[in-house]
Design a protein around this motif. Structure first.
Motif, PDB file in Angstrom:
ATOM      1  N   CYS A 175      28.538  37.743  34.082  1.00 38.20           N
ATOM      2  CA  CYS A 175      29.720  37.909  33.221  1.00 38.20           C
ATOM      3  C   CYS A 175      29.385  37.513  31.790  1.00 38.20           C
ATOM      4  N   LEU A 223      40.634  41.193  33.513  1.00 35.53           N
ATOM      5  CA  LEU A 223      39.198  41.466  33.530  1.00 35.53           C
ATOM      6  C   LEU A 223      38.935  42.904  33.106  1.00 35.53           C
ATOM      7  N   LEU A 235      30.998  42.799  31.960  1.00 37.09           N
ATOM      8  CA  LEU A 235      32.296  42.282  32.376  1.00 37.09           C
ATOM      9  C   LEU A 235      32.684  41.198  31.378  1.00 37.09           C
ATOM     10  N   PRO A 238      37.235  36.420  30.931  1.00 35.06           N
ATOM     11  CA  PRO A 238      38.691  36.402  30.794  1.00 35.06           C
ATOM     12  C   PRO A 238      39.130  35.296  29.843  1.00 35.06           C
TER      13      PRO A 238
END
Length: 238
Positions: A175, A223, A235, A238
């Protein structure tokens, strides 16, 4: 005692590395190809990998991607003749913990190996493993269970195909980092095909379809899977 897997197809170098590490008190197991190494990793636990990239049949980078998808926290030191900056960046971005080019100094390799293993044992560097019994991974409202290969969004189970699961797990593990198309395709090729899917269908067009489907399933959350032009996907945190 640490056990190290050496993946190297040069028999003379493999013997030399094995002897040196055993003298330092390491347990050593060896493989000379990607299939041999992945089979060994599924059969026994190791504490770290010394990985050559120029292997017969399949590139060592394929094994690195497979390891990061299945045994996320396992330390990997790349040992290769590929000394270009692009290769180093690609290897490190794919999840390698260190990168040494050939020819190399044995004392330096041993020092880097020890440092890599030491970092891996520190709590700040531990990762959820995708092996049976691995811990769940949480990212905002998303929770992944690598042991059962299931995911839930806000407590509601997501219906994922095998390829969607592998793509999602790779994006979550990295991420905030770019995951290249080549990384995803290599991870897919290292795992069994979905029912009715031929290996030839694993290409960039198929990847676009899976990314689109995964985006729709993540729509209810904060997301977002971003397209990084010319590179791949990321990604967003968040």
């Amino acid at each position: 005692m640490f056990t190290i897997l050496i993946v190297e197809d040069d028999a003379l170098l493999l013997d030399a590395l094995t002897g040196q590490l055993q003298q330092q008190g390491y347990g050593v197991c060896t493989a000379s190809s990607v299939p041999e190494a992945s089979a060994l990793l599924q059969a026994q636990a190791v504490d770290g990998i010394i990985l050559d990239l120029g292997l017969p049949g399949a590139d060592g980078m394929d094994l690195l991607v497979w390891v990061r998808s299945h045994i996320a926290g396992l330390p990997v030191l790349i040992l290769t003749a590929r000394d270009g900056v692009d290769e180093r960046v690609r290897g490190l971005n794919a999840g390698a913990d260190d990168y040494i080019t050939k020819p190399f100094n044995m004392q330096e390799l041993q020092a880097r190996l020890q440092a890599m293993l030491r970092r891996a044992r520190q709590p700040a560097f531990t990762h959820a493993a995708s092996a049976p019994g691995g811990q769940s991974i949480s990212l905002g409202p998303l929770q992944l269970d690598p042991a059962s290969q299931t995911a839930a969004l806000g407590g509601v189970a997501l219906e994922l195909t095998q390829r969607e699961w592998e793509l999602l797990e790779l994006l979550v593990q990295r991420c905030g980092e770019v995951v290249t198309r080549e990384d995803v395709l290599a991870a897919w090729r290292a795992s069994p095909p979905e029912p009715g899917q031929a290996a030839a269908t694993l290409n960039s067009n198929a990847l676009e379809v899976y990314v689109h489907r995964l985006r729709k399933k993540l729509d209810p959350s904060s997301l977002a899977i971003r397209n990084i032009r010319g590179l791949g996907y990321m990604l967003a945190k968040p």
